[in-house]
Design a protein around this motif. Structure first.
Motif, mmCIF file in Angstrom:
data_model
loop_
_atom_site.group_PDB
_atom_site.id
_atom_site.type_symbol
_atom_site.label_atom_id
_atom_site.label_comp_id
_atom_site.label_asym_id
_atom_site.label_seq_id
_atom_site.Cartn_x
_atom_site.Cartn_y
_atom_site.Cartn_z
ATOM 1 N N LEU A 114 0.953 -1.149 0.010
ATOM 2 C CA LEU A 114 -0.018 0.052 0.165
ATOM 3 C C LEU A 114 0.845 1.183 0.174
ATOM 4 O O LEU A 114 1.777 1.452 0.844
ATOM 5 N N MET A 115 0.869 2.115 -0.872
ATOM 6 C CA MET A 115 1.505 3.256 -1.035
ATOM 7 C C MET A 115 0.820 4.321 -0.509
ATOM 8 O O MET A 115 -0.624 4.456 -0.831
ATOM 9 N N ALA A 116 0.916 4.849 0.866
ATOM 10 C CA ALA A 116 -0.084 5.755 1.752
ATOM 11 C C ALA A 116 0.710 7.267 1.508
ATOM 12 O O ALA A 116 1.787 7.493 1.748
ATOM 13 N N VAL A 140 2.762 -2.734 -6.034
ATOM 14 C CA VAL A 140 1.921 -2.040 -5.361
ATOM 15 C C VAL A 140 0.451 -2.224 -5.820
ATOM 16 O O VAL A 140 0.216 -2.135 -7.042
ATOM 17 N N VAL A 141 -0.351 -2.760 -5.011
ATOM 18 C CA VAL A 141 -1.665 -3.232 -5.134
ATOM 19 C C VAL A 141 -2.623 -1.925 -5.027
ATOM 20 O O VAL A 141 -3.920 -2.109 -5.740
ATOM 21 N N VAL A 142 -2.344 -1.075 -4.285
ATOM 22 C CA VAL A 142 -3.214 0.119 -4.058
ATOM 23 C C VAL A 142 -2.431 1.282 -3.448
ATOM 24 O O VAL A 142 -1.721 1.395 -2.905
ATOM 25 N N ALA A 143 -3.031 2.454 -3.783
ATOM 26 C CA ALA A 143 -2.423 3.623 -3.256
ATOM 27 C C ALA A 143 -3.546 4.326 -2.166
ATOM 28 O O ALA A 143 -4.706 4.017 -2.588
ATOM 29 N N SER A 144 -3.222 5.108 -1.349
ATOM 30 C CA SER A 144 -4.364 5.878 -0.470
ATOM 31 C C SER A 144 -3.879 7.250 -0.214
ATOM 32 O O SER A 144 -2.520 7.311 -0.280
ATOM 33 N N CYS A 145 -4.830 7.945 0.190
ATOM 34 C CA CYS A 145 -4.369 9.282 0.684
ATOM 35 C C CYS A 145 -5.723 9.734 1.605
ATOM 36 O O CYS A 145 -6.882 9.436 1.296
ATOM 37 N N LEU A 146 -5.423 10.592 2.590
ATOM 38 C CA LEU A 146 -6.641 11.293 3.313
ATOM 39 C C LEU A 146 -7.387 12.219 2.318
ATOM 40 O O LEU A 146 -8.677 11.822 2.499
ATOM 41 N N ILE A 147 -6.735 13.139 1.689
ATOM 42 C CA ILE A 147 -7.568 14.010 0.985
ATOM 43 C C ILE A 147 -7.159 13.802 -0.564
ATOM 44 O O ILE A 147 -5.737 14.091 -0.912
ATOM 45 N N ASP A 148 -8.140 13.690 -1.460
ATOM 46 C CA ASP A 148 -7.722 13.530 -3.036
ATOM 47 C C ASP A 148 -8.356 15.040 -3.269
ATOM 48 O O ASP A 148 -9.331 15.185 -3.754
ATOM 49 N N ARG A 149 -7.242 15.833 -3.544
ATOM 50 C CA ARG A 149 -7.531 17.302 -4.110
ATOM 51 C C ARG A 149 -7.870 17.251 -5.586
ATOM 52 O O ARG A 149 -8.587 18.221 -6.167
ATOM 53 N N SER A 150 -7.632 16.076 -6.250
ATOM 54 C CA SER A 150 -8.127 16.017 -7.568
ATOM 55 C C SER A 150 -9.434 15.588 -7.954
ATOM 56 O O SER A 150 -10.146 15.579 -8.894
ATOM 57 N N ASN A 151 -10.078 15.192 -6.654
ATOM 58 C CA ASN A 151 -11.133 14.486 -6.672
ATOM 59 C C ASN A 151 -11.615 13.541 -7.755
ATOM 60 O O ASN A 151 -12.656 13.065 -8.671
ATOM 61 N N GLY A 152 -10.518 12.415 -7.730
ATOM 62 C CA GLY A 152 -10.540 11.324 -8.604
ATOM 63 C C GLY A 152 -9.935 11.449 -10.011
ATOM 64 O O GLY A 152 -9.777 10.538 -10.751
ATOM 65 N N LYS A 153 -9.357 12.727 -10.314
ATOM 66 C CA LYS A 153 -8.752 13.184 -11.536
ATOM 67 C C LYS A 153 -7.174 12.744 -11.752
ATOM 68 O O LYS A 153 -6.925 12.317 -12.711
#
Length: 194
Positions: A114-116, A140-153
């Protein structure tokens, strides 16, 4: 936690700032999320990362062997995500402008990673960190973040799970809106503090 609850945590911590900010991506914004202010309280960090870890588990459906995060912003989030998932957490750091592993950190060949991150804006730091993980043999199976400022972009090259997505406009210096042109830019992030 839903988006509004996450933003309330940032507001309570004095971490949702308004003004003219120069982001580490080089873009300008009228809003800045100062994760360090939120994460300085271990109870807040635990609450946010517990909710994010639950979302990561639901999204992957497979075990994570290790968490890797980019320094500086991702170190606390990465550590707490590792704690929540019950796995080791390490971080990459910049040496002469490029991410690498130091401090005796190793990634076992084929480890499910997990890349955090704390905040994703363009995804550049995430992609750079993921490149290092792969170079050292991690998957790397998944990445995560508290806030995605791109809203999925933002495309980080793997599925990105965020606790909250926001549509916060960011501008090139030659395309600033009039209200930002009149304010001096502040660089509050970890690279190039004023």
């Amino acid at each position: 936690m839903d988006r509004d609850e996450v933003l309330d945590v940032f507001r309570e911590a004095g971490a949702l700032l308004e003004g003219h900010f120069l982001l580490s991506s080089g873009l300008h914004s009228a809003m800045y999320l100062q994760c360090a202010r939120v994460l300085m309280d271990p109870k807040r960090a635990e609450r946010l990362c517990r909710a994010l870890a639950a979302k990561v588990r639901a999204a992957t459906g497979e075990p994570i062997d290790m968490v890797v995060s980019p320094a500086m912003g991702g170190v606390i989030v990465g550590y707490e995500m590792g704690r929540q998932l019950g796995v080791p957490a390490i971080f990459t750091e910049r040496v002469e402008g490029e991410f690498t592993l130091r401090r005796g950190f190793e990634i076992p060949e084929g480890a499910r990673i997990l890349m955090a991150e704390d905040i994703v804006t363009t995804g550049l730091s995430s992609r750079e960190c993921i490149d290092v993980i792969r170079r050292y043999g991690g998957n790397v199976v998944v990445a995560s973040c508290l806030i995605d400022r791109s809203n999925g972009k933002a495309d980080v090259g793997v599925p990105l799970v965020s606790l909250a997505g926001l549509e916060i406009p960011a501008y090139e210096e030659d395309n600033l809106p009039p209200e930002l042109k009149t304010l001096p830019a502040i660089k509050p992030g970890s690279r190039g503090l004023k």
